[in-house]
Design a protein around this motif. Structure first.
Motif, short mmCIF file in Angstrom:
data_model
loop_
_atom_site.label_atom_id
_atom_site.label_comp_id
_atom_site.label_asym_id
_atom_site.label_seq_id
_atom_site.Cartn_x
_atom_site.Cartn_y
_atom_site.Cartn_z
N ASP A 194 18.25 16.68 9.02
CA ASP A 194 19.01 17.23 10.16
C ASP A 194 20.49 16.93 10.07
O ASP A 194 21.31 17.57 10.75
N LEU A 195 20.84 15.95 9.22
CA LEU A 195 22.24 15.54 9.16
C LEU A 195 23.10 16.52 8.36
O LEU A 195 24.32 16.51 8.48
N LYS A 196 22.44 17.38 7.56
CA LYS A 196 23.21 18.23 6.67
C LYS A 196 24.12 19.18 7.44
O LYS A 196 25.28 19.36 7.08
N ALA A 197 23.64 19.80 8.45
CA ALA A 197 24.43 20.82 9.16
C ALA A 197 25.02 20.33 10.46
O ALA A 197 25.52 21.11 11.28
N VAL A 198 24.97 19.02 10.72
CA VAL A 198 25.50 18.51 12.00
C VAL A 198 27.01 18.69 12.06
O VAL A 198 27.58 19.04 13.10
N ASN A 199 27.66 18.46 10.97
CA ASN A 199 29.12 18.53 10.98
C ASN A 199 29.54 19.36 9.78
O ASN A 199 29.22 19.02 8.63
N THR A 200 30.22 20.41 10.04
CA THR A 200 30.71 21.26 8.96
C THR A 200 32.22 21.36 9.07
O THR A 200 32.79 21.17 10.15
N VAL A 201 32.82 21.65 7.90
CA VAL A 201 34.27 21.75 7.90
C VAL A 201 34.62 23.04 7.15
O VAL A 201 34.03 23.39 6.12
N ALA A 202 35.56 23.76 7.66
CA ALA A 202 35.96 25.03 7.07
C ALA A 202 36.87 24.79 5.88
O ALA A 202 37.51 23.74 5.78
N ASP A 203 36.94 25.82 5.00
CA ASP A 203 37.84 25.70 3.86
C ASP A 203 39.27 25.70 4.36
O ASP A 203 39.63 26.41 5.31
N GLY A 204 40.08 24.97 3.66
CA GLY A 204 41.49 24.90 4.05
C GLY A 204 41.76 23.94 5.18
O GLY A 204 42.89 23.76 5.60
N THR A 205 40.75 23.34 5.72
CA THR A 205 40.91 22.36 6.83
C THR A 205 40.85 20.96 6.24
O THR A 205 39.99 20.68 5.37
N GLY A 206 41.70 20.12 6.68
CA GLY A 206 41.76 18.76 6.11
C GLY A 206 40.48 17.98 6.34
O GLY A 206 39.89 17.42 5.41
N HIS A 207 39.98 17.96 7.48
CA HIS A 207 38.77 17.21 7.82
C HIS A 207 38.28 17.68 9.19
O HIS A 207 39.01 18.32 9.97
N HIS A 208 37.07 17.29 9.45
CA HIS A 208 36.51 17.57 10.78
C HIS A 208 35.66 16.38 11.20
O HIS A 208 34.84 15.87 10.43
N VAL A 209 35.94 15.90 12.40
CA VAL A 209 35.24 14.71 12.91
C VAL A 209 34.35 15.13 14.08
O VAL A 209 34.77 15.86 14.98
N ARG A 210 33.15 14.61 14.01
CA ARG A 210 32.23 14.88 15.14
C ARG A 210 31.50 13.59 15.48
O ARG A 210 31.05 12.86 14.60
N LEU A 211 31.44 13.39 16.79
CA LEU A 211 30.74 12.17 17.28
C LEU A 211 29.28 12.48 17.48
O LEU A 211 28.91 13.38 18.25
N ILE A 212 28.48 11.75 16.76
CA ILE A 212 27.04 11.99 16.84
C ILE A 212 26.37 10.68 17.17
O ILE A 212 26.94 9.60 17.04
N THR A 213 25.14 10.82 17.63
CA THR A 213 24.35 9.63 17.94
C THR A 213 23.01 9.76 17.28
O THR A 213 22.40 10.84 17.24
N THR A 214 22.57 8.63 16.82
CA THR A 214 21.29 8.60 16.13
C THR A 214 20.20 8.02 17.01
O THR A 214 19.08 7.82 16.61
N GLY A 215 20.53 7.69 18.21
CA GLY A 215 19.59 7.01 19.12
C GLY A 215 19.79 5.52 19.09
O GLY A 215 19.64 4.85 20.10
#
Length: 699
Positions: free
Chosen positions: A113-134
């Motif tokens: 499930d972790l593979k598609a939780v956070n995606t980043v587009a091309d040309g974008t430096g980074h993308h941060v997402r706050l997730i919880t694992t329980g």
């Protein structure tokens, strides 16, 4: 809020101060803790996130080449280097351009499930997402791995917030602990400060309670190390500050210190600011308040002592004034402008027949009959309108008879000059009027006596010649002849004239008297014995009531017998028949007089002739039944003995033994009261003759 307000009112000042400081520190500490913890938390989390971004960027740059060559070993090394030395990383993995993980740090298998939780587009430096694992919260950072313009894959880093949260919690705990310690320290400090302040306020409070209880000898001044005379090395004992430990010298007037100035208080205290005594002994505002309080207590004590002294003086004067008013026989009263009695003396109470409490606040209409009350009201109205005093004589009928009073009403003015009340002084002048009438009567009798004496002297000599020659002619004239009978008639009326002349001389005191100590009871008994039989023939009884141990009087027995005979005969003539006469004697110790009362049950003396019965030749008897000289002679003899004779008709007291009430009925009866002075040792015990024209010496 009302409950808090009520609780706050009941708290002691020391508690209020401590609670206020603690609550302020608690609110301040809590606010600071929240702000600090929030700022620190945000900073740590941001730093945590930035570390994650930095790690992901670093991993993305190192993973480009291995991704081109699909060198899994190098990719693994790059992942391990990122993980190494960073305890906050939860996971690190690299995805190919299709999102499939190539290498990762998961030990129990890669979570799909972790593979598609956070995606980043091309040309974008980074993308941060706050997730919880329980179990934890993680910043998931995704950085694209690029080779030129081609996307090779994605570097993913999971930065855990647990460590940052722990650091924030420790920081918050340290802040709270510091706040609590600060509050405790502040509480102890504020309590100590409040105790110091409230202790002195408590002293003021206790002193105020003592003042309320009346104890003005208290001192609220703190002890000083050196008094002013010790500091200034002063020996001026006459200075009011020397030895005075209850007042500061800068509050005293008339101090003799060279640095002191005698000006008003502001100038004096301003001058004292530079004095070392003032600088060494002054304190804070509470001490100033204590000093002012102490001065106030001293001034209050002095004023109170002065008031007590004045009050005692006023009470003494009031008592003295009250005593004077009560002992005076005059009736004194004070009425206000509404004519209500404000003050009366005992004489007025006796006159009104009521107690003082029953008179104060009442008006004349409440105390006296309507006629008298209206007269008083009109007089009072005239005084209020004119502001002038009023003087008048007033006749009042009382149970004991008519009484005369002399009234003086004086207006009492207030500070504005208006009549505020009326002061009335009423003097009983009944006795004075009676004495005045007696004096007038005595003067009249004296004049009549002189006239009678002159006439008697002028008549006595020719009358003696007529009587002597008539008696000589009777001896030379044969009995039974007309001439002899004529001479006997002349002799008879000459003797009657001689008796009248003798009575006139007795009345005018121009007759000889032989005075000696006499027992009035004995003299009176002899007279009663003589007349009792004659009176009894007409059923007139005589009651005798002699007083025991009666003092002697100094008098002429023959003349006093004539007095008693005249009065008894007058009483018998008044009774006529079927009546009673009572003769009594008593001793008036106060006046030093022997009192003889001769009362009868006759019809009494009409008021219109009562004042004339002692006049010479005044008689209500028929022609030939009396000369009208009996009571006149009696009056003259009593006066010659220094006594007096009064008549009451009807008498004040009824006969002792007479049926039918007061002398047989209302308005009946007469009593003659004869008063003779008792015999004194200084008088002639042997008796002496008082010749014609001599003073008897008993008056």
């Amino acid at each position: 809020m009302r409950f808090v307000y009520r609780i706050n009112r009941r708290l002691r000042l020391r508690t209020k101060i401590s609670l206020s400081i603690i609550l302020i520190l608690l609110a301040l500490g809590s606010g600071l803790s929240l702000v600090i913890s929030r700022i620190a938390s945000e900073a740590l989390l941001e730093e945590n996130k930035m570390r994650g971004i930095s790690g992901a960027v670093s991993l993305g740059s190192r993973a480009a080449e291995p991704l081109l060559t699909m060198d899994f070993l190098e990719m693994k090394k790059a992942v391990d280097e990122v993980v190494r030395g960073n305890k906050d990383l939860s996971y690190v993995f690299i995805q190919d351009r299709y999102g499939e993980p190539l290498v990762h740090t998961f030990t129990g298998g890669f979570p799909v499930d972790l593979k598609a939780v956070n995606t980043v587009a091309d040309g974008t430096g980074h993308h941060v997402r706050l997730i919880t694992t329980g179990a934890e919260v993680i910043y998931d950072v995704a950085v694209p791995v690029m080779a030129g313009s081609d996307r090779l894959g994605t570097a993913r880093v999971g930065m855990s917030r647990a460590h940052a949260q722990q650091v924030v919690s420790k920081l918050v705990g340290a802040t709270v602990l510091s706040t609590v310690l600060g509050i405790l320290i502040a509480g102890f400090v504020s309590t100590a400060l409040a105790r110091t302040v409230t202790k002195r306020i408590r002293l003021l409070h206790d002193s105020a309670e003592e003042l309320i209880k009346g104890n003005l000898d208290i001192s609220m001044l703190p002890e000083v190390k050196q008094q002013c005379w010790e500091t200034m090395k002063c020996a001026k004992r006459e200075c009011p500050a020397y030895g005075n430990t209850r007042q500061r010298c800068w509050y005293l007037v008339g101090t003799l210190c060279q640095s002191c100035v005698e000006k008003n208080y502001e100038d004096k205290i301003r001058n004292c600011f530079d004095c070392k005594v003032y600088r060494g002994n002054t304190g804070d505002e509470i001490q100033d308040l204590s000093e002012f309080f102490n001065i106030m207590a001293l001034i209050l004590r002095d004023r109170l002592q002065a008031l007590l002294k004045t009050e005692a003086s006023l009470k003494q004067q009031q008592q003295l004034f009250r005593t004077i008013l009560d002992v005076t026989p005059d009736s004194v009263s004070l009425q206000d402008r509404s004519f209500r009695f404000q003050a009366v003396n005992q004489s007025f109470c006796r006159m009104a027949g009521r107690g003082e409490d029953e008179i104060i606040g009442k008006t004349d209409a409440d105390l006296f009959n309507p006629e008298l009350a209206e007269v008083n009201r009109q007089e009072n109205l005239r005084i209020v309108e004119t502001g002038e005093s009023l003087s008048a004589e007033r006749k009042t009928r009382k149970a004991g008879g008519i009484r005369w009073f002399h009234l003086v009403k004086t207006p009492v003015f207030d500070a504005d000059g208006s009549v505020a009340g009326i002061l009335c002084n009423s003097t009983d002048i009944t006795e004075l009027k009676r004495l005045h009438e007696q004096i007038i009567r005595s003067q009249k009798m004296e004049s009549l006596g002189q006239l009678a004496a002159g006439v008697a002297h002028e008549i006595n000599t020719p009358l003696g010649i007529i009587l002597g020659n008539t008696q000589l002619l009777l001896e030379d004239t044969a009995a039974g002849t007309e001439a002899h009978e004529t001479l006997q008639t002349i002799e008879k009326y000459a003797r009657i004239s001689k008796k009248i002349v003798a009575d006139l001389l007795h009345f005018s005191r121009h007759a000889q008297s032989v005075k000696r100590p006499l027992d009035i009871n004995s003299t009176l008994t002899q007279v009663v014995d003589i007349v009792e039989h004659t009176f009894g023939l007409e059923r007139v009884s005589i009651g005798r009531y002699p007083a025991a141990e009666l003092p002697l009087v100094f008098g002429d027995q023959e003349k006093l017998e004539q007095v008693f005979i005249n009065v008894l005969k007058n009483a018998f003539d008044a009774v006529g028949s079927d009546g009673r006469i009572e003769v009594a004697t008593e001793y008036d110790a106060e006046q030093q007089e022997v009192v003889v009362s001769i009362a009868d049950s006759g019809p009494g003396i009409p008021r219109r002739i009562k004042d004339r019965i002692f006049d010479p030749f005044f008689s209500t008897k028929g022609v030939g039944k009396g000369t009208g000289l009996g009571l006149s002679v009696t009056f003259g003899i009593i006066r010659d003995h220094g006594g007096k004779i009064d008549v009451e008709s009807p008498p004040g007291a009824p006969l002792r033994e007479w049926p039918g009430g007061a002398n047989g009925g209302e308005g009946r009866g007469t009593v003659f009261i004869i008063r003779l002075p008792v015999y004194r040792d200084s008088e002639n015990k042997e008796g002496r003759a008082v010749a014609h024209g001599e003073d008897s010496g008993s008056r």
